[in-house]
Design a protein around this motif. Structure first.
Motif, PDB file in Angstrom:
ATOM      1  N   ALA A 140       7.528   3.259  -5.040  1.00 21.90           N
ATOM      2  CA  ALA A 140       7.863   1.966  -5.635  1.00 21.90           C
ATOM      3  C   ALA A 140       7.027   0.847  -5.036  1.00 21.90           C
ATOM      4  CB  ALA A 140       9.350   1.679  -5.454  1.00 21.90           C
ATOM      5  N   ARG A 141       6.752   0.920  -3.732  1.00 21.68           N
ATOM      6  CA  ARG A 141       5.905  -0.100  -3.106  1.00 21.68           C
ATOM      7  C   ARG A 141       4.496  -0.080  -3.677  1.00 21.68           C
ATOM      8  NH1 ARG A 141       8.544   1.221   1.796  1.00 21.68           N
ATOM      9  NH2 ARG A 141       6.829   2.610   2.372  1.00 21.68           N
ATOM     10  N   ARG A 142       3.954   1.118  -3.857  1.00 20.93           N
ATOM     11  CA  ARG A 142       2.605   1.212  -4.430  1.00 20.93           C
ATOM     12  C   ARG A 142       2.575   0.673  -5.851  1.00 20.93           C
ATOM     13  NH1 ARG A 142       0.858   7.345  -2.410  1.00 20.93           N
ATOM     14  NH2 ARG A 142       0.605   6.808  -0.193  1.00 20.93           N
ATOM     15  N   ALA A 143       3.586   0.998  -6.625  1.00 21.56           N
ATOM     16  CA  ALA A 143       3.640   0.492  -7.999  1.00 21.56           C
ATOM     17  C   ALA A 143       3.772  -1.030  -8.012  1.00 21.56           C
ATOM     18  CB  ALA A 143       4.800   1.146  -8.749  1.00 21.56           C
ATOM     19  N   ALA A 144       4.593  -1.569  -7.096  1.00 17.52           N
ATOM     20  CA  ALA A 144       4.772  -3.023  -7.033  1.00 17.52           C
ATOM     21  C   ALA A 144       3.474  -3.715  -6.625  1.00 17.52           C
ATOM     22  CB  ALA A 144       5.890  -3.370  -6.058  1.00 17.52           C
ATOM     23  N   ARG A 145       2.753  -3.132  -5.664  1.00 17.15           N
ATOM     24  CA  ARG A 145       1.480  -3.718  -5.253  1.00 17.15           C
ATOM     25  C   ARG A 145       0.472  -3.715  -6.394  1.00 17.15           C
ATOM     26  NH1 ARG A 145       1.230  -0.243   0.327  1.00 17.15           N
ATOM     27  NH2 ARG A 145       2.816  -1.422   1.496  1.00 17.15           N
ATOM     28  N   ALA A 146       0.416  -2.607  -7.101  1.00 17.35           N
ATOM     29  CA  ALA A 146      -0.515  -2.528  -8.227  1.00 17.35           C
ATOM     30  C   ALA A 146      -0.165  -3.572  -9.287  1.00 17.35           C
ATOM     31  CB  ALA A 146      -0.489  -1.125  -8.832  1.00 17.35           C
ATOM     32  N   LEU A 147       1.126  -3.748  -9.567  1.00 17.29           N
ATOM     33  CA  LEU A 147       1.552  -4.733 -10.556  1.00 17.29           C
ATOM     34  C   LEU A 147       1.181  -6.144 -10.119  1.00 17.29           C
ATOM     35  CD1 LEU A 147       3.057  -5.436 -13.161  1.00 17.29           C
ATOM     36  CD2 LEU A 147       5.186  -5.463 -11.833  1.00 17.29           C
ATOM     37  N   VAL A 148       1.389  -6.457  -8.836  1.00 18.34           N
ATOM     38  CA  VAL A 148       1.040  -7.785  -8.331  1.00 18.34           C
ATOM     39  C   VAL A 148      -0.458  -8.034  -8.465  1.00 18.34           C
ATOM     40  CG1 VAL A 148       0.874  -9.172  -6.229  1.00 18.34           C
ATOM     41  CG2 VAL A 148       3.016  -8.024  -6.794  1.00 18.34           C
ATOM     42  N   VAL A 149      -1.275  -7.054  -8.102  1.00 23.32           N
ATOM     43  CA  VAL A 149      -2.733  -7.209  -8.218  1.00 23.32           C
ATOM     44  C   VAL A 149      -3.138  -7.436  -9.671  1.00 23.32           C
ATOM     45  CG1 VAL A 149      -4.945  -6.021  -7.962  1.00 23.32           C
ATOM     46  CG2 VAL A 149      -3.246  -5.905  -6.132  1.00 23.32           C
TER      47      VAL A 149
END
Length: 227
Positions: A140-149
């Motif tokens: 979930a953290r990786r997905a959230a980071r990708a979404l923010v970028v």
């Protein structure tokens, strides 16, 4: 070089070039014109550029702060205060740089460097991610980071596509927000004033043995009959 150091260097370089109207400014304007020629339809480009509007960013930040405070574990107020202060401090810094550099925008006018919308989007989304990522799984953290970028880059492209800013304005806004988030992250790692563990948490766990008496009482000797 760390990300914070790189952003500080890029911000200094960009500001210097804007002040002296150097070669980087001319290349930046050529790049901005080329990016605008490749712009998508107006509606999606405008929607991306609007991510930095206060009407969008402030409610999002408020939701992230509330969720962070409601998470189990307690003592979350200090990180919330740190990231909130970073977003608040961003406003006078952006305005000060705009007045100092007085750069003209693609459509004329002045005061376009750095982009306040780009800085707001990066600071709010980055701050929300840092506040909430601790309670997420690794995936979930990786997905959230990708979404923010994706959202931050999309916002920057939307600002250039719509002719609201030059690419260097957007880059400067990103760099400023990263520097503020780095400072907030460093401050949030320390406990705030009054944010101490309760007294019961400071007691060492009992290991089942009787505590040693540092000064055992002396046994009084009963006088014998011959003393």
């Amino acid at each position: 070089m760390s990300a914070c150091g790189l952003c500080a260097l890029l911000l200094l370089l960009g500001t210097w070039q804007v002040l002296v109207e150097g070669a980087l400014v001319r290349r930046d304007e050529e790049l901005g014109a080329a990016v605008r020629r490749m712009a998508p339809p107006e509606m999606p480009a405008e929607a991306l550029s609007d991510l930095g509007n206060l009407e969008v960013a402030l409610p999002l930040l408020a939701v992230a702060m509330t969720l962070s405070l409601l998470r189990p574990g307690g003592r979350r107020w200090w990180p919330v205060a740190c990231y909130g202060a970073a977003v608040v401090l961003m406003v006078p810094l952006v305005l000060g740089l705009k007045v100092w550099t007085d750069r003209a925008g693609p459509s004329g006018g002045a005061g376009f460097y750095p982009s306040g919308h780009a800085a707001t989007t990066a600071a709010v989304l980055g701050g929300a991610l840092l506040l909430l990522s601790g309670g997420l799984s690794r995936i979930a953290r990786r997905a959230a980071r990708a979404l923010v970028v994706i959202l931050v880059v999309g916002n920057g492209l939307g600002l250039v596509w719509r002719g609201y800013h030059w690419p260097l304005d957007v880059l400067a806004g990103w760099c400023l927000s990263v520097l503020l988030l780095c400072a907030a992250f460093a401050a949030a790692r320390h406990r705030g004033p009054g944010d101490r563990l309760p007294r019961t948490d400071r007691i060492r766990p009992h290991d089942g043995r009787m505590p040693a008496d540092p000064d055992p009482p002396r046994t009084r000797r009963t006088p014998s009959a011959g003393s």
